[in-house]
Design an enzyme around this catalytic site. Structure first.
Site, mmCIF file in Angstrom:
data_model
loop_
_atom_site.group_PDB
_atom_site.id
_atom_site.type_symbol
_atom_site.label_atom_id
_atom_site.label_comp_id
_atom_site.label_asym_id
_atom_site.label_seq_id
_atom_site.Cartn_x
_atom_site.Cartn_y
_atom_site.Cartn_z
ATOM 1 N N CYS A 60 3.272 -12.073 13.352
ATOM 2 C CA CYS A 60 3.051 -10.827 14.101
ATOM 3 C C CYS A 60 1.999 -10.993 15.193
ATOM 4 C CB CYS A 60 2.659 -9.700 13.156
ATOM 5 S SG CYS A 60 3.882 -9.407 11.874
ATOM 6 N N HIS A 116 -0.502 -4.380 17.278
ATOM 7 C CA HIS A 116 0.752 -4.713 16.599
ATOM 8 C C HIS A 116 1.166 -3.500 15.771
ATOM 9 C CE1 HIS A 116 3.662 -6.327 13.968
ATOM 10 N NE2 HIS A 116 2.851 -6.445 12.936
ATOM 11 N N ASN A 131 8.267 -2.263 12.065
ATOM 12 C CA ASN A 131 7.440 -3.417 12.426
ATOM 13 C C ASN A 131 8.363 -4.538 12.926
ATOM 14 O OD1 ASN A 131 5.987 -5.807 12.369
ATOM 15 N ND2 ASN A 131 4.985 -5.391 10.413
HETATM 16 N N1 ACO Z 1 9.533 3.868 -1.634
HETATM 17 C C1 ACO Z 1 9.061 4.537 -2.683
HETATM 18 N N2 ACO Z 1 8.071 4.062 -3.476
HETATM 19 C C2 ACO Z 1 7.560 2.858 -3.180
HETATM 20 C C3 ACO Z 1 8.017 2.106 -2.090
HETATM 21 C C4 ACO Z 1 9.049 2.642 -1.300
HETATM 22 N N3 ACO Z 1 9.543 2.015 -0.228
HETATM 23 N N4 ACO Z 1 7.320 0.960 -2.058
HETATM 24 C C5 ACO Z 1 6.456 0.964 -3.050
HETATM 25 N N5 ACO Z 1 6.594 2.132 -3.748
HETATM 26 C C6 ACO Z 1 5.858 2.574 -4.903
HETATM 27 C C7 ACO Z 1 5.327 1.416 -5.712
HETATM 28 O O1 ACO Z 1 6.304 0.965 -6.642
HETATM 29 C C8 ACO Z 1 4.150 2.053 -6.397
HETATM 30 O O2 ACO Z 1 4.611 2.813 -7.483
HETATM 31 P P1 ACO Z 1 3.820 2.812 -8.885
HETATM 32 O O3 ACO Z 1 2.461 3.361 -8.553
HETATM 33 O O4 ACO Z 1 4.655 3.697 -9.727
HETATM 34 O O5 ACO Z 1 3.774 1.373 -9.291
HETATM 35 C C9 ACO Z 1 3.619 3.040 -5.357
HETATM 36 O O6 ACO Z 1 4.703 3.278 -4.456
HETATM 37 C C10 ACO Z 1 2.445 2.505 -4.586
HETATM 38 O O7 ACO Z 1 2.740 1.179 -4.182
HETATM 39 P P2 ACO Z 1 1.738 0.334 -3.311
HETATM 40 O O8 ACO Z 1 2.328 -1.007 -3.029
HETATM 41 O O9 ACO Z 1 0.402 0.388 -3.977
HETATM 42 O O10 ACO Z 1 1.729 1.191 -1.984
HETATM 43 P P3 ACO Z 1 0.631 1.277 -0.878
HETATM 44 O O11 ACO Z 1 -0.019 2.600 -0.904
HETATM 45 O O12 ACO Z 1 -0.250 0.084 -0.851
HETATM 46 O O13 ACO Z 1 1.534 1.250 0.417
HETATM 47 C C11 ACO Z 1 2.165 -0.322 2.096
HETATM 48 C C12 ACO Z 1 2.329 0.092 0.669
HETATM 49 C C13 ACO Z 1 2.681 0.788 2.994
HETATM 50 C C14 ACO Z 1 2.952 -1.591 2.368
HETATM 51 C C15 ACO Z 1 0.651 -0.542 2.368
HETATM 52 O O14 ACO Z 1 0.101 -1.425 1.418
HETATM 53 C C16 ACO Z 1 0.373 -1.077 3.715
HETATM 54 O O15 ACO Z 1 0.426 -0.378 4.693
HETATM 55 N N6 ACO Z 1 0.040 -2.357 3.813
HETATM 56 C C17 ACO Z 1 -0.119 -3.036 5.039
HETATM 57 C C18 ACO Z 1 0.925 -4.071 5.089
HETATM 58 C C19 ACO Z 1 1.740 -4.044 6.317
HETATM 59 O O16 ACO Z 1 1.675 -3.221 7.190
HETATM 60 N N7 ACO Z 1 2.561 -5.054 6.355
HETATM 61 C C20 ACO Z 1 3.435 -5.219 7.428
HETATM 62 C C21 ACO Z 1 3.714 -6.638 7.594
HETATM 63 S S1 ACO Z 1 2.303 -7.507 7.933
HETATM 64 C C22 ACO Z 1 1.937 -7.242 9.442
HETATM 65 O O17 ACO Z 1 2.736 -6.941 10.249
HETATM 66 C C23 ACO Z 1 0.536 -7.392 9.724
#
Ligand code: ACO
Length: 337
Positions: free
Chosen positions: A117, A259, A289
């Site tokens: 990215c 990004h 993304n």
């Molecule tokens: N739909 C519904 N529920 C979901 C989904 C989904 N798509 N994905 C995860 N969940 C659930 C999980 O199973 C979990 O449930 P549980 O509590 O019952 O176990 C709950 O939601 C929370 O999951 P987390 O993984 O803790 O969710 P989080 O609040 O961390 O959000 C996210 C996830 C959006 C990916 C966040 O961590 C984030 O923004 N991270 C940054 C990563 C990023 O942007 N990556 C992009 C690629 S890297 C880059 O480009 C830099």
């Protein structure tokens, strides 16, 4: 080497392209157990574009490149260099030369650059070094990815995040000014496991003593919370460093161009830098993304919609797998405001 080659850098045209196929969050909820509400509230993403075909990366990259050349008023034959930032080449040996052929950029040399990215940002800085040394005068920098090929479409934690697309800029030597005002690049392989698209092979014996590994790449694996923490810490730091090198402060920044990973990351970074939300560029709702493509696609939209004006100061930052991160401070266009 020509005498008249200037050492300054100007970014004089941009373009972008995305595949026609749209998958919105509602549609995605038929693929995995998710909802529009969950995706939109956690990421800001509403839909993504998905590419078809074995040569899709070449196609959208050439389309974005053509649009950028047209805006810049530069003919493809006048390009000296094409740098394609991608992690998803159509051909692992390199896709820049395929784009070169499609554009008819017969004089140019093309090569691929991989920094996930951060790829576009790294390519922009790489291109500027060729221009500043006087080696090349006119460069096309493309950021493009078709990550849909490498997503596990059963993994709701990752498949909701990504989309396909391409964006490009034309950079040219300038005899009168230097529009790349400052930059800073980093990588840290110790944190590689946070976000991977790894090769995995199985041993195949050739002779009783010699074996090789044969296999393919495994789908994207990500530790979302670690990536989030990394981004909100490192991105403000690297922007401040690039601004310092430019001799500027955040109140001189017209546009924060990050990004497009996640709206929550954009908001947190803008808040840490005290940059108001109306100066933060965001279009991930429409594209998701798009990895190396996200910065030039967003730049292109904001330029074509007339928000970004010639002379505006843009603080751009890419961050992602590697881990890699970087920032560049540049002024848009050729003329002063
Ligand atoms: N739909 C519904 N529920 C979901 C989904 C989904 N798509 N994905 C995860 N969940 C659930 C999980 O199973 C979990 O449930 P549980 O509590 O019952 O176990 C709950 O939601 C929370 O999951 P987390 O993984 O803790 O969710 P989080 O609040 O961390 O959000 C996210 C996830 C959006 C990916 C966040 O961590 C984030 O923004 N991270 C940054 C990563 C990023 O942007 N990556 C992009 C690629 S890297 C880059 O480009 C830099």
């Amino acid at each position: 080497m020509q005498q008249d080659i200037g050492r300054g850098v100007a970014i004089i045209g941009c373009g972008s392209a995305a595949p026609d196929t749209v998958l919105d969050n509602q549609g995605l909820s038929h693929v995995v157990d998710t909802s529009d509400e969950w995706i939109a509230s956690r990421t800001g993403i509403r839909q993504r574009r998905l590419a078809q075909g074995d040569r899709a990366l070449t196609g959208i990259s050439a389309q974005a490149g053509k649009a950028a050349l047209e805006m810049a008023g530069v003919a493809a034959e006048d390009l000296d260099l094409i740098i394609l930032a991608t992690s998803t080449p159509d051909d692992l040996f390199g896709t820049a030369s395929l784009i070169q052929a499609e554009l008819g950029a017969i004089k140019a040399v093309g090569f691929d650059l991989t920094a996930a990215c951060s790829g576009f940002l790294f390519a922009l800085v790489t291109a500027s070094q060729f221009i500043r040394t006087g080696a090349y005068r006119t460069v096309l920098v493309i950021g493009a990815d078709v990550l849909s090929r490498w997503i596990d479409w059963n993994d709701r934690r990752t498949c909701v995040l990504f989309g396909d697309g391409a964006g490009a800029v034309v950079m040219q030597a300038s005899d009168t000014s230097d529009r790349l005002l400052g930059f800073d690049l980093h990588s840290d392989g110790r944190q590689n496991s946070c976000l991977t698209l790894p090769f995995q092979g199985a041993e195949r014996s050739l002779t009783p003593d010699i074996a090789v590994q044969q296999g393919t790449y495994q789908p994207i694996a990500m530790s979302g919370q670690e990536v989030y923490r990394f981004a909100v810490k490192r991105v403000p730091e690297v922007i401040e460093k690039a601004l310092f090198r430019a001799g500027m402060s955040t109140d001189q920044v017209d546009w924060l161009l990050l990004h497009q990973a996640n709206q929550r990351i954009l908001d947190a970074v803008a808040q840490r830098l005290s940059i108001p939300s109306d100066r933060v560029i965001s279009n991930m709702a429409s594209y998701g993304n798009t990895s190396a493509a996200s910065i030039p696609i967003a730049l292109d939209e904001w330029v074509r919609q007339g928000h970004i004006k010639p002379g505006d100061v843009i603080a751009a930052s890419g961050f992602g797998a590697g881990l890699t991160w970087g920032a560049a401070i540049f002024q848009w266009g050729q003329s002063d405001r």
